[in-house]
Every structure is written in C-alpha cells, then in structure tokens.
Design a protein around this motif. Structure first.
Motif, PDB file in Angstrom:
ATOM      1  N   VAL A  58      -1.652  -3.029  -9.528  1.00 59.42           N
ATOM      2  CA  VAL A  58      -1.191  -4.131  -8.683  1.00 59.42           C
ATOM      3  C   VAL A  58      -2.216  -4.425  -7.599  1.00 59.42           C
ATOM      4  O   VAL A  58      -3.029  -3.572  -7.219  1.00 59.42           O
ATOM      5  CB  VAL A  58       0.169  -3.824  -8.018  1.00 59.42           C
ATOM      6  N   GLN A  59      -2.153  -5.635  -7.108  1.00 60.19           N
ATOM      7  CA  GLN A  59      -3.017  -6.020  -5.992  1.00 60.19           C
ATOM      8  C   GLN A  59      -2.379  -5.575  -4.687  1.00 60.19           C
ATOM      9  O   GLN A  59      -1.133  -5.597  -4.536  1.00 60.19           O
ATOM     10  CB  GLN A  59      -3.221  -7.531  -5.989  1.00 60.19           C
ATOM     11  N   GLU A  60      -3.190  -5.156  -3.777  1.00 55.98           N
ATOM     12  CA  GLU A  60      -2.704  -4.742  -2.462  1.00 55.98           C
ATOM     13  C   GLU A  60      -1.793  -5.824  -1.873  1.00 55.98           C
ATOM     14  O   GLU A  60      -2.101  -7.011  -1.938  1.00 55.98           O
ATOM     15  CB  GLU A  60      -3.895  -4.497  -1.538  1.00 55.98           C
TER      16      GLU A  60
ATOM     17  N   LYS B 258       1.268  -6.438  -2.924  1.00 57.93           N
ATOM     18  CA  LYS B 258       2.337  -6.787  -3.864  1.00 57.93           C
ATOM     19  C   LYS B 258       3.419  -5.712  -3.885  1.00 57.93           C
ATOM     20  O   LYS B 258       3.178  -4.551  -3.572  1.00 57.93           O
ATOM     21  CB  LYS B 258       1.761  -6.940  -5.276  1.00 57.93           C
TER      22      LYS B 258
ATOM     23  N   GLN C  86      -0.154  -0.544  -0.756  1.00 55.51           N
ATOM     24  CA  GLN C  86      -1.442  -0.274  -0.134  1.00 55.51           C
ATOM     25  C   GLN C  86      -2.228   0.689  -1.014  1.00 55.51           C
ATOM     26  O   GLN C  86      -1.632   1.424  -1.819  1.00 55.51           O
ATOM     27  CB  GLN C  86      -1.223   0.362   1.245  1.00 55.51           C
TER      28      GLN C  86
ATOM     29  N   GLN D  40      -2.133   2.157  -9.714  1.00 57.19           N
ATOM     30  CA  GLN D  40      -3.416   1.810  -9.089  1.00 57.19           C
ATOM     31  C   GLN D  40      -3.208   0.565  -8.239  1.00 57.19           C
ATOM     32  O   GLN D  40      -2.551  -0.380  -8.679  1.00 57.19           O
ATOM     33  CB  GLN D  40      -4.481   1.554 -10.151  1.00 57.19           C
ATOM     34  N   VAL D  41      -3.765   0.585  -7.038  1.00 61.27           N
ATOM     35  CA  VAL D  41      -3.657  -0.546  -6.128  1.00 61.27           C
ATOM     36  C   VAL D  41      -5.067  -0.983  -5.768  1.00 61.27           C
ATOM     37  O   VAL D  41      -5.843  -0.198  -5.219  1.00 61.27           O
ATOM     38  CB  VAL D  41      -2.878  -0.169  -4.855  1.00 61.27           C
ATOM     39  N   PHE D  42      -5.399  -2.235  -6.105  1.00 63.29           N
ATOM     40  CA  PHE D  42      -6.748  -2.688  -5.803  1.00 63.29           C
ATOM     41  C   PHE D  42      -6.720  -3.713  -4.672  1.00 63.29           C
ATOM     42  O   PHE D  42      -5.760  -4.449  -4.507  1.00 63.29           O
ATOM     43  CB  PHE D  42      -7.420  -3.253  -7.063  1.00 63.29           C
ATOM     44  N   PRO D  43      -7.811  -3.735  -3.886  1.00 63.34           N
ATOM     45  CA  PRO D  43      -7.853  -4.614  -2.698  1.00 63.34           C
ATOM     46  C   PRO D  43      -7.781  -6.088  -3.073  1.00 63.34           C
ATOM     47  O   PRO D  43      -8.229  -6.496  -4.133  1.00 63.34           O
ATOM     48  CB  PRO D  43      -9.193  -4.266  -2.049  1.00 63.34           C
TER      49      PRO D  43
END
Lengths: 115, 110
Positions: free
Chosen positions: B13-15, B17, B80, B107-110
C-alpha cells in the motif's frame, strides 16, 4: 531476564548432524512453547511445557525432534540427523501461567540452515 | 494451519492509505491475538480479543472480533512505513496453545 532469550541466533549445520537450540524464558513464567516458522509459512506448533505436567508433544514432526525443560526454566530443542527441510526459524515463547491470559512473549528465534 | 485462514497473504500500500487484514477460524475462538513480526525478530504482541463484538485500538491500529467469534479483522488507518512487517493472528481454540495463521506481509511505500 527481561525477555525470552534464545541461542544461538543463527546456526548453519551439515545434513545429518544433530543440533541443540536453547530457550531461556522470562523468570517465573510457567508455560513454554516452541514453534517453527518456515519460509513463507505461518508458525507451526511443536511442543508445549506447563509446570511439572507432561509436555504436549503433539506438534513434533518426527521422532528426530525432542525437547526438554530442566528445572522448570531453560528448555532445549534437539533435532537429530538434521535434514534440509528442517531449515526454518525456531521460535520460543513463554507465558506467566496456565491458560493464555495476555498471550505469549516471544524470543527473537534461532535461524537454522541445514546445508 | 487449516483451522485458521489469514488474508491477504501479501499487501502493498501507499503511505497514508487504509488497509484491512482478515483472520477466519473454522472453530469458535476463545481468544484471538494479533502479533507483528519484523525481519529477524520475534513476534510483538499487539492486541488480544476475547468477547464477541469486541473492538480494541492502539494508535492507528484497530482490531475487531465478530459476534460469532469466528473472524477477526485488523485495520490500519493512514498507514506509515513503520507499519511494514508481517502480521499474524493467533487463535486460542481452548487447547492451551495458540494456533497461528500464515501471516500477512505488509509493505508500505512512500
């Protein structure tokens, strides 16, 4: 101690050798558990000790696996004649009393690699 | 364990979300425990649920146990990078030991 301590943190062994993994639970915790975590898998229950009661060995995958707990404290998991499929992270956990209460405190695990 | 199914297996996911992880049991849950694991570390206890309909929150993480006590969800609000890791549910099926799901890798990407 302050937490559950496991040693060694990493172990590489040759196929066919025996290995011993150690777990030092939190002082006063009467219940101690061993789990195995293989790559991409969840935690597989191995064995459970509660006080002076006979251990629950229902999760041990074969007779090559054994464990003991001396003096109600430190536990040793022994794997005889190791095989490549034994490669995994072996996690130990302890809890204060019979029944699960707030759940377990886990150690950081021993990563076993059989080559 | 077939007694406990966790989904999804992996989540990227995107940071910022929101996301939800589910844990479903084939048997009645006497307790449901959520743990988080980072690479090379042991499991860190997050929350425990015991009563049907119970909901608990800690910072941006909320966990619920459904009324029938056979399913739990873990919800993260405004994710985050520090939330990244493997989330595992552990079930108390009244056998004096926890049975775990296969985990969800977040996984969380910026």
């Amino acid at each position: 101690g302050a937490g559950v301590s496991q040693s060694p943190s990493n172990k590489v062994t040759e196929k066919g050798k025996d290995v011993e993994l150690r777990c030092d639970p939190i002082s006063g915790h009467t219940a101690l558990y061993w789990y195995r975590q293989s790559l991409g898998q969840g935690l597989e229950f191995l064995i459970y000790f509660q006080g002076n009661s006979a251990p629950d060995k229902s999760g041990l995958p074969s007779d090559r696996f054994s464990a003991e707990r001396t003096g109600g404290s430190v536990s040793t998991l022994t794997i005889q004649r190791t095989q490549q499929e034994d490669s995994a992270v072996y996690l130990c956990a302890s809890s204060p009393r019979a029944g699960l209460g707030r759940g377990y405190t886990f150690g950081s695990g021993t990563r076993l690699t059989v080559v | 364990s077939q007694e406990l199914e966790q989904s999804p297996q992996s989540l990227i996911v995107q940071e910022g979300k929101n996301l939800t992880i589910n844990c479903t049991s084939s048997k009645t849950l006497y307790g449901l425990y959520w743990y988080k694991q980072k690479y090379g570390e042991g499991l860190i206890f997050l929350m425990m649920l015991q009563k049907g309909g119970e909901e608990k929150s800690h910072e941006k993480i909320t966990a619920k146990l459904d009324e029938k006590k056979q399913q739990s969800s873990l919800h993260i609000t405004a994710s985050q990078p520090s939330h990244a890791g493997i989330y595992l549910c552990g079930a108390d099926l009244n056998t004096d030991k926890l049975i775990f799901g296969t985990g969800t890798r977040l996984q969380v990407f910026p």
